[in-house]
Design a protein around this motif. Structure first.
Motif, PDB file in Angstrom:
ATOM      1  N   ILE A   1      11.429  12.483  -1.698  1.00 42.68           N
ATOM      2  CA  ILE A   1      11.338  12.736  -0.247  1.00 42.68           C
ATOM      3  C   ILE A   1      10.026  12.229   0.348  1.00 42.68           C
ATOM      4  O   ILE A   1      10.032  11.442   1.299  1.00 42.68           O
ATOM      5  N   VAL A   2       8.901  12.687  -0.205  1.00 39.37           N
ATOM      6  CA  VAL A   2       7.612  12.277   0.386  1.00 39.37           C
ATOM      7  C   VAL A   2       7.382  10.766   0.232  1.00 39.37           C
ATOM      8  O   VAL A   2       6.997  10.098   1.194  1.00 39.37           O
ATOM      9  N   PRO A   3       7.636  10.172  -0.965  1.00 46.90           N
ATOM     10  CA  PRO A   3       7.546   8.714  -1.051  1.00 46.90           C
ATOM     11  C   PRO A   3       8.409   8.004   0.002  1.00 46.90           C
ATOM     12  O   PRO A   3       7.990   7.010   0.590  1.00 46.90           O
ATOM     13  N   PHE A   4       9.597   8.531   0.267  1.00 43.41           N
ATOM     14  CA  PHE A   4      10.474   7.926   1.273  1.00 43.41           C
ATOM     15  C   PHE A   4       9.813   7.961   2.656  1.00 43.41           C
ATOM     16  O   PHE A   4       9.818   6.971   3.383  1.00 43.41           O
ATOM     17  N   VAL A   5       9.209   9.100   2.991  1.00 48.40           N
ATOM     18  CA  VAL A   5       8.532   9.227   4.288  1.00 48.40           C
ATOM     19  C   VAL A   5       7.387   8.206   4.396  1.00 48.40           C
ATOM     20  O   VAL A   5       7.228   7.543   5.428  1.00 48.40           O
TER      21      VAL A   5
ATOM     22  N   VAL B   1      10.558   5.047  -7.445  1.00 48.67           N
ATOM     23  CA  VAL B   1       9.233   5.664  -7.589  1.00 48.67           C
ATOM     24  C   VAL B   1       9.378   7.073  -8.154  1.00 48.67           C
ATOM     25  O   VAL B   1       8.642   7.496  -9.057  1.00 48.67           O
ATOM     26  N   SER B   2      10.367   7.798  -7.637  1.00 52.82           N
ATOM     27  CA  SER B   2      10.597   9.166  -8.089  1.00 52.82           C
ATOM     28  C   SER B   2      11.040   9.199  -9.551  1.00 52.82           C
ATOM     29  O   SER B   2      10.570  10.033 -10.336  1.00 52.82           O
ATOM     30  N   ALA B   3      11.914   8.263  -9.923  1.00 51.52           N
ATOM     31  CA  ALA B   3      12.379   8.190 -11.317  1.00 51.52           C
ATOM     32  C   ALA B   3      11.212   7.861 -12.249  1.00 51.52           C
ATOM     33  O   ALA B   3      11.123   8.382 -13.355  1.00 51.52           O
TER      34      ALA B   3
ATOM     35  N   LEU C   1       0.833  -1.205   0.000  1.00 50.70           N
ATOM     36  CA  LEU C   1       0.000   0.000   0.000  1.00 50.70           C
ATOM     37  C   LEU C   1       0.868   1.256   0.000  1.00 50.70           C
ATOM     38  O   LEU C   1       0.592   2.217  -0.734  1.00 50.70           O
ATOM     39  N   ALA C   2       1.954   1.220   0.790  1.00 47.51           N
ATOM     40  CA  ALA C   2       2.848   2.379   0.860  1.00 47.51           C
ATOM     41  C   ALA C   2       3.491   2.646  -0.500  1.00 47.51           C
ATOM     42  O   ALA C   2       3.635   3.802  -0.904  1.00 47.51           O
ATOM     43  N   VAL C   3       3.864   1.586  -1.226  1.00 43.59           N
ATOM     44  CA  VAL C   3       4.460   1.769  -2.557  1.00 43.59           C
ATOM     45  C   VAL C   3       3.431   2.425  -3.484  1.00 43.59           C
ATOM     46  O   VAL C   3       3.752   3.373  -4.210  1.00 43.59           O
ATOM     47  N   ALA C   4       2.176   1.959  -3.411  1.00 47.19           N
ATOM     48  CA  ALA C   4       1.127   2.533  -4.258  1.00 47.19           C
ATOM     49  C   ALA C   4       0.910   4.015  -3.929  1.00 47.19           C
ATOM     50  O   ALA C   4       0.848   4.856  -4.836  1.00 47.19           O
ATOM     51  N   VAL C   5       0.824   4.328  -2.631  1.00 48.35           N
ATOM     52  CA  VAL C   5       0.634   5.731  -2.222  1.00 48.35           C
ATOM     53  C   VAL C   5       1.830   6.569  -2.667  1.00 48.35           C
ATOM     54  O   VAL C   5       1.680   7.683  -3.174  1.00 48.35           O
ATOM     55  N   ALA C   6       3.043   5.999  -2.519  1.00 53.23           N
ATOM     56  CA  ALA C   6       4.261   6.711  -2.904  1.00 53.23           C
ATOM     57  C   ALA C   6       4.226   7.067  -4.386  1.00 53.23           C
ATOM     58  O   ALA C   6       4.603   8.176  -4.779  1.00 53.23           O
ATOM     59  N   ILE C   7       3.759   6.128  -5.218  1.00 57.23           N
ATOM     60  CA  ILE C   7       3.699   6.376  -6.672  1.00 57.23           C
ATOM     61  C   ILE C   7       2.704   7.512  -6.978  1.00 57.23           C
ATOM     62  O   ILE C   7       3.011   8.426  -7.750  1.00 57.23           O
ATOM     63  N   ILE C   8       1.555   7.476  -6.323  1.00 58.05           N
ATOM     64  CA  ILE C   8       0.547   8.526  -6.546  1.00 58.05           C
ATOM     65  C   ILE C   8       1.099   9.893  -6.136  1.00 58.05           C
ATOM     66  O   ILE C   8       0.993  10.879  -6.870  1.00 58.05           O
ATOM     67  N   VAL C   9       1.745   9.930  -4.968  1.00 55.12           N
ATOM     68  CA  VAL C   9       2.323  11.186  -4.482  1.00 55.12           C
ATOM     69  C   VAL C   9       3.377  11.707  -5.455  1.00 55.12           C
ATOM     70  O   VAL C   9       3.395  12.889  -5.814  1.00 55.12           O
TER      71      VAL C   9
END
Lengths: 213, 185
Positions: free
Chosen positions: A139-143, A171-173, A28-36
Protein backbone atom coordinates in the motif's frame (compact mmCIF):
# COMPACT_ATOMS: atom_id res chain seq x y z
CA UNK A 1 -6.42 36.07 -22.28
CA UNK A 2 -6.26 35.22 -25.95
CA UNK A 3 -4.34 32.19 -27.14
CA UNK A 4 -1.56 34.23 -28.79
CA UNK A 5 -1.09 36.19 -25.55
CA UNK A 6 -0.77 32.89 -23.70
CA UNK A 7 1.85 31.73 -26.21
CA UNK A 8 3.78 34.98 -25.71
CA UNK A 9 3.57 34.69 -21.93
CA UNK A 10 4.74 31.07 -21.87
CA UNK A 11 7.69 31.88 -24.13
CA UNK A 12 9.13 34.59 -21.91
CA UNK A 13 12.36 33.75 -20.09
CA UNK A 14 12.38 30.11 -21.03
CA UNK A 15 14.50 27.76 -18.94
CA UNK A 16 16.24 24.72 -20.45
CA UNK A 17 14.50 21.52 -19.40
CA UNK A 18 15.82 18.54 -17.50
CA UNK A 19 15.10 15.53 -19.73
CA UNK A 20 16.03 13.01 -17.06
CA UNK A 21 13.51 14.36 -14.52
CA UNK A 22 10.84 11.67 -14.94
CA UNK A 23 13.40 8.87 -14.89
CA UNK A 24 14.95 10.22 -11.71
CA UNK A 25 11.61 10.93 -10.01
CA UNK A 26 10.26 7.42 -10.68
CA UNK A 27 13.63 5.87 -9.83
CA UNK A 28 13.73 7.72 -6.53
CA UNK A 29 10.16 6.63 -5.78
CA UNK A 30 11.10 2.97 -6.39
CA UNK A 31 14.05 3.33 -3.99
CA UNK A 32 11.87 4.98 -1.31
CA UNK A 33 9.20 2.31 -1.86
CA UNK A 34 11.76 -0.46 -1.24
CA UNK A 35 12.98 1.18 1.99
CA UNK A 36 9.41 1.65 3.22
CA UNK A 37 8.47 -1.94 2.37
CA UNK A 38 11.52 -3.35 4.20
CA UNK A 39 10.75 -1.22 7.25
CA UNK A 40 7.11 -2.31 7.39
CA UNK A 41 8.08 -5.96 6.95
CA UNK A 42 10.84 -5.80 9.60
CA UNK A 43 8.64 -4.04 12.17
CA UNK A 44 5.43 -5.93 11.50
CA UNK A 45 6.52 -9.46 10.60
CA UNK A 46 10.22 -9.67 11.37
CA UNK A 47 13.04 -11.10 9.26
CA UNK A 48 13.33 -14.90 9.10
CA UNK A 49 16.30 -16.09 11.13
CA UNK A 50 16.83 -19.55 9.61
CA UNK A 51 18.40 -18.63 6.27
CA UNK A 52 21.80 -19.88 7.40
CA UNK A 53 21.02 -23.31 5.94
CA UNK A 54 21.94 -23.71 2.29
CA UNK A 55 18.43 -24.87 1.42
CA UNK A 56 16.73 -21.82 2.94
CA UNK A 57 19.36 -19.47 1.52
CA UNK A 58 18.80 -20.86 -2.00
CA UNK A 59 15.07 -20.17 -1.80
CA UNK A 60 15.59 -16.76 -0.27
CA UNK A 61 17.82 -15.91 -3.24
CA UNK A 62 15.26 -17.34 -5.68
CA UNK A 63 12.49 -15.18 -4.17
CA UNK A 64 14.65 -12.06 -4.16
CA UNK A 65 15.76 -12.70 -7.74
CA UNK A 66 12.15 -13.10 -8.87
CA UNK A 67 11.08 -9.87 -7.14
CA UNK A 68 14.08 -7.89 -8.36
CA UNK A 69 13.44 -9.02 -11.96
CA UNK A 70 9.76 -8.05 -11.72
CA UNK A 71 10.63 -4.64 -10.26
CA UNK A 72 13.39 -3.89 -12.80
CA UNK A 73 11.36 -4.74 -15.89
CA UNK A 74 8.18 -3.09 -14.61
CA UNK A 75 10.04 0.10 -13.63
CA UNK A 76 11.40 0.53 -17.16
CA UNK A 77 7.85 0.28 -18.52
CA UNK A 78 6.53 2.59 -15.81
CA UNK A 79 9.07 5.29 -16.69
CA UNK A 80 8.00 5.12 -20.33
CA UNK A 81 4.31 5.09 -19.46
CA UNK A 82 4.81 8.25 -17.40
CA UNK A 83 5.45 10.29 -20.55
CA UNK A 84 2.70 11.30 -23.00
CA UNK A 85 2.24 8.58 -25.60
CA UNK A 86 4.62 6.24 -23.76
CA UNK A 87 2.11 3.42 -24.16
CA UNK A 88 2.29 3.66 -27.93
CA UNK A 89 3.45 0.66 -29.93
CA UNK A 90 4.95 -1.17 -26.98
CA UNK A 91 3.29 -4.37 -25.92
CA UNK A 92 4.27 -5.12 -22.34
CA UNK A 93 5.68 -8.53 -23.31
CA UNK A 94 8.75 -8.47 -21.07
CA UNK A 95 6.69 -7.84 -17.95
CA UNK A 96 5.23 -11.35 -18.25
CA UNK A 97 8.60 -13.08 -18.60
CA UNK A 98 9.52 -13.42 -14.88
CA UNK A 99 6.04 -14.81 -14.15
CA UNK A 100 6.14 -17.28 -17.03
CA UNK A 101 9.66 -18.38 -16.06
CA UNK A 102 8.64 -18.92 -12.43
CA UNK A 103 5.55 -20.91 -13.44
CA UNK A 104 7.70 -23.05 -15.73
CA UNK A 105 10.25 -23.74 -12.97
CA UNK A 106 7.39 -24.49 -10.56
CA UNK A 107 5.94 -27.01 -13.02
CA UNK A 108 9.34 -28.69 -13.41
CA UNK A 109 9.75 -28.84 -9.65
CA UNK A 110 6.27 -30.36 -9.23
CA UNK A 111 6.99 -32.84 -12.02
CA UNK A 112 10.08 -34.11 -10.26
CA UNK A 113 8.33 -34.54 -6.92
CA UNK A 114 5.91 -37.29 -5.89
CA UNK A 115 2.30 -36.11 -6.20
CA UNK A 116 1.74 -36.69 -2.49
CA UNK A 117 4.02 -33.67 -1.86
CA UNK A 118 2.20 -31.35 -4.27
CA UNK A 119 -0.33 -30.07 -1.80
CA UNK A 120 2.37 -29.10 0.67
CA UNK A 121 4.58 -27.56 -2.04
CA UNK A 122 1.79 -25.35 -3.39
CA UNK A 123 -0.09 -24.40 -0.22
CA UNK A 124 2.87 -24.28 2.18
CA UNK A 125 2.45 -23.27 5.82
CA UNK A 126 1.73 -19.60 5.47
CA UNK A 127 -0.22 -19.13 2.24
CA UNK A 128 -2.81 -16.96 3.98
CA UNK A 129 -0.17 -14.75 5.57
CA UNK A 130 1.50 -14.33 2.17
CA UNK A 131 -1.83 -13.60 0.48
CA UNK A 132 -2.55 -10.82 2.99
CA UNK A 133 0.94 -9.49 3.64
CA UNK A 134 2.08 -8.74 0.09
CA UNK A 135 -0.95 -6.54 -0.78
CA UNK A 136 -0.85 -4.82 2.64
CA UNK A 137 2.89 -4.08 2.50
CA UNK A 138 2.34 -2.83 -1.08
CA UNK A 139 0.00 0.00 0.00
CA UNK A 140 2.54 2.63 1.06
CA UNK A 141 4.96 1.83 -1.81
CA UNK A 142 1.98 2.20 -4.18
CA UNK A 143 1.17 5.64 -2.74
CA UNK A 144 4.81 6.72 -3.15
CA UNK A 145 4.86 5.53 -6.78
CA UNK A 146 1.52 7.22 -7.54
CA UNK A 147 3.00 10.46 -6.23
CA UNK A 148 5.91 10.13 -8.68
CA UNK A 149 3.84 9.14 -11.73
CA UNK A 150 1.34 11.96 -11.07
CA UNK A 151 4.16 14.48 -11.32
CA UNK A 152 4.75 13.26 -14.86
CA UNK A 153 2.12 13.04 -17.61
CA UNK A 154 0.86 9.53 -18.29
CA UNK A 155 -1.77 9.42 -21.04
CA UNK A 156 -2.92 5.82 -20.64
CA UNK A 157 -4.01 5.83 -17.01
CA UNK A 158 -5.20 2.22 -16.87
CA UNK A 159 -1.89 0.90 -18.09
CA UNK A 160 0.19 3.36 -16.07
CA UNK A 161 -1.90 2.37 -13.00
CA UNK A 162 -1.37 -1.33 -13.69
CA UNK A 163 2.40 -0.87 -13.86
CA UNK A 164 2.39 1.27 -10.72
CA UNK A 165 0.60 -1.63 -8.99
CA UNK A 166 3.00 -4.15 -10.51
CA UNK A 167 6.08 -2.30 -9.23
CA UNK A 168 4.46 -1.85 -5.80
CA UNK A 169 3.58 -5.56 -5.67
CA UNK A 170 7.12 -6.51 -6.71
CA UNK A 171 8.61 -4.22 -4.05
CA UNK A 172 6.32 -5.73 -1.43
CA UNK A 173 7.21 -9.29 -2.47
CA UNK A 174 10.89 -8.36 -2.24
CA UNK A 175 10.41 -7.30 1.37
CA UNK A 176 8.11 -10.19 2.28
CA UNK A 177 10.67 -12.67 0.90
CA UNK A 178 12.91 -11.84 3.87
CA UNK A 179 10.21 -13.02 6.25
CA UNK A 180 8.64 -15.91 4.36
CA UNK A 181 9.70 -19.46 5.34
CA UNK A 182 7.74 -21.36 2.69
CA UNK A 183 10.53 -22.70 0.53
CA UNK A 184 9.17 -24.13 -2.71
CA UNK A 185 8.99 -22.91 -6.29
CA UNK A 186 5.27 -23.68 -6.71
CA UNK A 187 4.59 -21.57 -3.60
CA UNK A 188 6.48 -18.63 -5.13
CA UNK A 189 4.68 -19.03 -8.48
CA UNK A 190 1.19 -19.19 -6.95
CA UNK A 191 1.32 -16.87 -3.94
CA UNK A 192 4.00 -14.37 -4.94
CA UNK A 193 2.84 -14.31 -8.58
CA UNK A 194 -0.84 -14.23 -7.60
CA UNK A 195 -0.56 -11.41 -5.06
CA UNK A 196 1.59 -9.30 -7.39
CA UNK A 197 -1.07 -9.83 -10.05
CA UNK A 198 -3.71 -8.65 -7.54
CA UNK A 199 -1.69 -5.48 -6.93
CA UNK A 200 -1.46 -4.97 -10.70
CA UNK A 201 -5.23 -5.28 -11.13
CA UNK A 202 -5.86 -2.91 -8.21
CA UNK A 203 -3.47 -0.41 -9.84
CA UNK A 204 -5.26 -0.67 -13.19
CA UNK A 205 -8.62 -0.03 -11.49
CA UNK A 206 -7.35 2.91 -9.41
CA UNK A 207 -5.12 4.42 -12.13
CA UNK A 208 -7.76 6.55 -13.91
CA UNK A 209 -8.73 8.18 -10.60
CA UNK A 210 -5.34 8.58 -8.97
CA UNK A 211 -3.08 9.43 -11.89
CA UNK A 212 -5.06 12.28 -13.51
CA UNK A 213 -3.09 15.43 -14.13
CA UNK B 1 1.42 16.10 -48.23
CA UNK B 2 4.48 16.52 -46.03
CA UNK B 3 3.91 16.29 -42.32
CA UNK B 4 5.29 19.09 -40.16
CA UNK B 5 7.09 16.53 -38.01
CA UNK B 6 10.68 17.39 -38.98
CA UNK B 7 10.23 21.12 -38.63
CA UNK B 8 8.31 20.98 -35.36
CA UNK B 9 10.69 18.47 -33.85
CA UNK B 10 13.62 20.81 -34.56
CA UNK B 11 11.70 23.60 -32.82
CA UNK B 12 10.96 21.34 -29.86
CA UNK B 13 14.62 20.37 -29.44
CA UNK B 14 15.60 24.04 -29.49
CA UNK B 15 12.81 24.82 -27.04
CA UNK B 16 14.02 22.09 -24.68
CA UNK B 17 17.45 23.68 -24.60
CA UNK B 18 15.92 27.02 -23.62
CA UNK B 19 15.48 28.84 -26.98
CA UNK B 20 12.52 31.15 -26.29
CA UNK B 21 12.01 32.16 -29.95
CA UNK B 22 11.82 28.51 -31.03
CA UNK B 23 9.43 27.79 -28.17
CA UNK B 24 7.19 30.60 -29.30
CA UNK B 25 7.20 29.40 -32.93
CA UNK B 26 6.51 25.87 -31.73
CA UNK B 27 3.52 26.87 -29.60
CA UNK B 28 2.15 29.11 -32.38
CA UNK B 29 2.34 26.32 -34.92
CA UNK B 30 0.94 23.73 -32.51
CA UNK B 31 -1.92 26.00 -31.49
CA UNK B 32 -3.16 26.03 -35.09
CA UNK B 33 -2.98 22.27 -35.39
CA UNK B 34 -4.65 21.85 -32.02
CA UNK B 35 -7.43 24.28 -32.99
CA UNK B 36 -8.23 22.38 -36.20
CA UNK B 37 -8.08 19.08 -34.31
CA UNK B 38 -10.37 20.16 -31.47
CA UNK B 39 -12.90 21.91 -33.72
CA UNK B 40 -13.21 18.75 -35.79
CA UNK B 41 -13.45 16.44 -32.77
CA UNK B 42 -15.83 18.62 -30.76
CA UNK B 43 -18.22 19.11 -33.70
CA UNK B 44 -19.49 15.56 -33.18
CA UNK B 45 -20.31 16.38 -29.53
CA UNK B 46 -22.24 19.54 -30.41
CA UNK B 47 -19.53 21.83 -29.03
CA UNK B 48 -18.24 24.86 -30.84
CA UNK B 49 -15.27 27.12 -31.34
CA UNK B 50 -15.28 28.49 -27.77
CA UNK B 51 -14.79 25.06 -26.21
CA UNK B 52 -12.21 24.24 -28.88
CA UNK B 53 -10.26 27.36 -27.90
CA UNK B 54 -10.53 26.38 -24.20
CA UNK B 55 -8.93 23.07 -25.07
CA UNK B 56 -6.26 24.69 -27.25
CA UNK B 57 -5.14 26.75 -24.24
CA UNK B 58 -5.28 23.77 -21.88
CA UNK B 59 -3.23 21.66 -24.28
CA UNK B 60 -0.68 24.44 -24.88
CA UNK B 61 -0.20 24.86 -21.15
CA UNK B 62 0.22 21.09 -20.75
CA UNK B 63 2.73 20.96 -23.63
CA UNK B 64 4.67 23.81 -22.03
CA UNK B 65 4.69 22.27 -18.53
CA UNK B 66 5.50 18.76 -19.74
CA UNK B 67 8.01 19.61 -22.47
CA UNK B 68 10.78 17.89 -20.51
CA UNK B 69 8.95 14.58 -20.99
CA UNK B 70 9.50 14.56 -24.76
CA UNK B 71 12.23 12.05 -25.64
CA UNK B 72 14.23 13.22 -28.70
CA UNK B 73 14.69 9.58 -29.74
CA UNK B 74 10.94 9.45 -30.51
CA UNK B 75 8.74 11.26 -33.03
CA UNK B 76 7.16 14.48 -31.82
CA UNK B 77 3.75 14.01 -33.50
CA UNK B 78 2.62 11.06 -31.31
CA UNK B 79 3.73 12.93 -28.18
CA UNK B 80 1.65 15.99 -29.10
CA UNK B 81 -1.25 13.80 -30.14
CA UNK B 82 -1.18 11.88 -26.85
CA UNK B 83 -1.46 15.14 -24.88
CA UNK B 84 -4.14 16.58 -27.18
CA UNK B 85 -6.23 13.43 -27.00
CA UNK B 86 -5.75 13.10 -23.23
CA UNK B 87 -7.00 16.66 -22.72
CA UNK B 88 -9.96 16.02 -25.06
CA UNK B 89 -11.04 12.88 -23.19
CA UNK B 90 -10.52 14.62 -19.84
CA UNK B 91 -12.63 17.58 -21.02
CA UNK B 92 -15.47 15.37 -22.25
CA UNK B 93 -15.45 13.48 -18.97
CA UNK B 94 -15.46 16.66 -16.89
CA UNK B 95 -18.20 18.33 -18.89
CA UNK B 96 -20.16 15.07 -18.96
CA UNK B 97 -20.90 15.75 -22.58
CA UNK B 98 -21.12 12.16 -23.53
CA UNK B 99 -20.56 8.73 -22.17
CA UNK B 100 -19.71 7.62 -25.67
CA UNK B 101 -16.13 6.71 -26.38
CA UNK B 102 -14.00 9.14 -28.29
CA UNK B 103 -13.34 7.54 -31.66
CA UNK B 104 -9.85 6.18 -32.08
CA UNK B 105 -7.72 8.43 -34.18
CA UNK B 106 -4.25 8.27 -35.60
CA UNK B 107 -1.38 10.34 -34.29
CA UNK B 108 -1.10 12.08 -37.66
CA UNK B 109 -4.63 13.50 -37.20
CA UNK B 110 -3.16 16.17 -34.99
CA UNK B 111 -0.96 17.56 -37.77
CA UNK B 112 -3.46 17.00 -40.61
CA UNK B 113 -4.91 20.51 -40.65
CA UNK B 114 -4.26 23.90 -39.22
CA UNK B 115 -6.61 26.70 -38.27
CA UNK B 116 -5.40 30.18 -37.38
CA UNK B 117 -8.83 31.70 -36.65
CA UNK B 118 -8.62 32.03 -32.88
CA UNK B 119 -11.88 32.79 -31.09
CA UNK B 120 -12.50 33.96 -27.56
CA UNK B 121 -12.43 31.14 -25.07
CA UNK B 122 -14.69 30.78 -22.02
CA UNK B 123 -12.29 31.42 -19.13
CA UNK B 124 -9.70 34.13 -18.63
CA UNK B 125 -6.27 32.88 -17.63
CA UNK B 126 -5.39 36.33 -16.26
CA UNK B 127 -8.31 36.15 -13.82
CA UNK B 128 -7.42 32.57 -12.82
CA UNK B 129 -3.83 33.63 -12.08
CA UNK B 130 -5.26 36.00 -9.46
CA UNK B 131 -6.60 32.97 -7.58
CA UNK B 132 -3.15 31.43 -7.19
CA UNK B 133 -1.16 31.67 -3.93
CA UNK B 134 0.62 35.02 -3.71
CA UNK B 135 4.19 33.97 -4.57
CA UNK B 136 3.07 32.10 -7.67
CA UNK B 137 0.91 35.03 -8.69
CA UNK B 138 3.81 37.47 -8.28
CA UNK B 139 6.31 35.27 -10.10
CA UNK B 140 4.06 34.50 -13.08
CA UNK B 141 2.79 38.09 -13.21
CA UNK B 142 6.25 39.64 -13.23
CA UNK B 143 8.12 37.19 -15.46
CA UNK B 144 5.51 35.75 -17.79
CA UNK B 145 3.03 38.63 -18.10
CA UNK B 146 5.15 41.77 -17.61
CA UNK B 147 8.29 40.25 -19.07
CA UNK B 148 10.71 41.10 -16.25
CA UNK B 149 13.75 38.87 -15.94
CA UNK B 150 13.89 36.33 -13.13
CA UNK B 151 16.54 38.48 -11.41
CA UNK B 152 14.36 41.61 -11.62
CA UNK B 153 11.34 39.75 -10.29
CA UNK B 154 13.46 38.34 -7.44
CA UNK B 155 14.61 41.86 -6.50
CA UNK B 156 11.11 43.30 -6.68
CA UNK B 157 9.57 40.73 -4.35
CA UNK B 158 12.70 40.17 -2.21
CA UNK B 159 12.77 36.49 -3.11
CA UNK B 160 15.63 34.36 -4.36
CA UNK B 161 15.90 33.57 -8.08
CA UNK B 162 15.37 29.83 -7.53
CA UNK B 163 12.25 30.69 -5.49
CA UNK B 164 10.89 32.69 -8.44
CA UNK B 165 11.60 29.83 -10.85
CA UNK B 166 9.96 27.27 -8.58
CA UNK B 167 6.95 29.57 -8.11
CA UNK B 168 6.54 29.92 -11.86
CA UNK B 169 6.78 26.18 -12.38
CA UNK B 170 4.36 25.28 -9.56
CA UNK B 171 2.11 28.19 -10.46
CA UNK B 172 1.65 27.01 -14.04
CA UNK B 173 0.80 23.53 -12.80
CA UNK B 174 -1.68 24.98 -10.31
CA UNK B 175 -3.09 27.13 -13.10
CA UNK B 176 -3.66 24.02 -15.24
CA UNK B 177 -5.63 22.50 -12.32
CA UNK B 178 -7.68 25.69 -11.92
CA UNK B 179 -8.55 25.65 -15.62
CA UNK B 180 -9.69 22.04 -15.34
CA UNK B 181 -12.00 22.99 -12.43
CA UNK B 182 -13.27 26.05 -14.28
CA UNK B 183 -14.23 24.12 -17.37
CA UNK B 184 -16.11 21.56 -15.28
CA UNK B 185 -18.46 24.04 -13.65
Amino acid sequence: MKTDELVTALSRHLEPVDRGLIRRTVGLAVAVAIIVAFSVMALWLGVRTDFVTAYAAAFLIAKLAFAVTVISIASVYLIRLSSPGGERGRPAFWAFVPFAATILLAAVSLGSAPSSHWNRMIVGDEWLECLLSIPVIAIVPFVVLVWAVRRAAPTNLVRAGAFTGLVAGGVSALAYALHCTDDSLPFIAVWYGGTILLCTIAGAVLGPRLLRW
Amino acid sequence: MTTPETELKALMLASQSGDAAAHRRLLERLSRHLRAYYKRKLASFGKGATEAEDLVQEALLAIHIQRHSYDPAELLTPWVHAIARYKLIDFLRRSRTSRADVPIDEADDIMANDDHVATENSYDIRRLIEKLPRNMQYAIGAVKLEGLSVAEAARRYRLSEPAIKVSIHRGLKALADLIAKEVKS
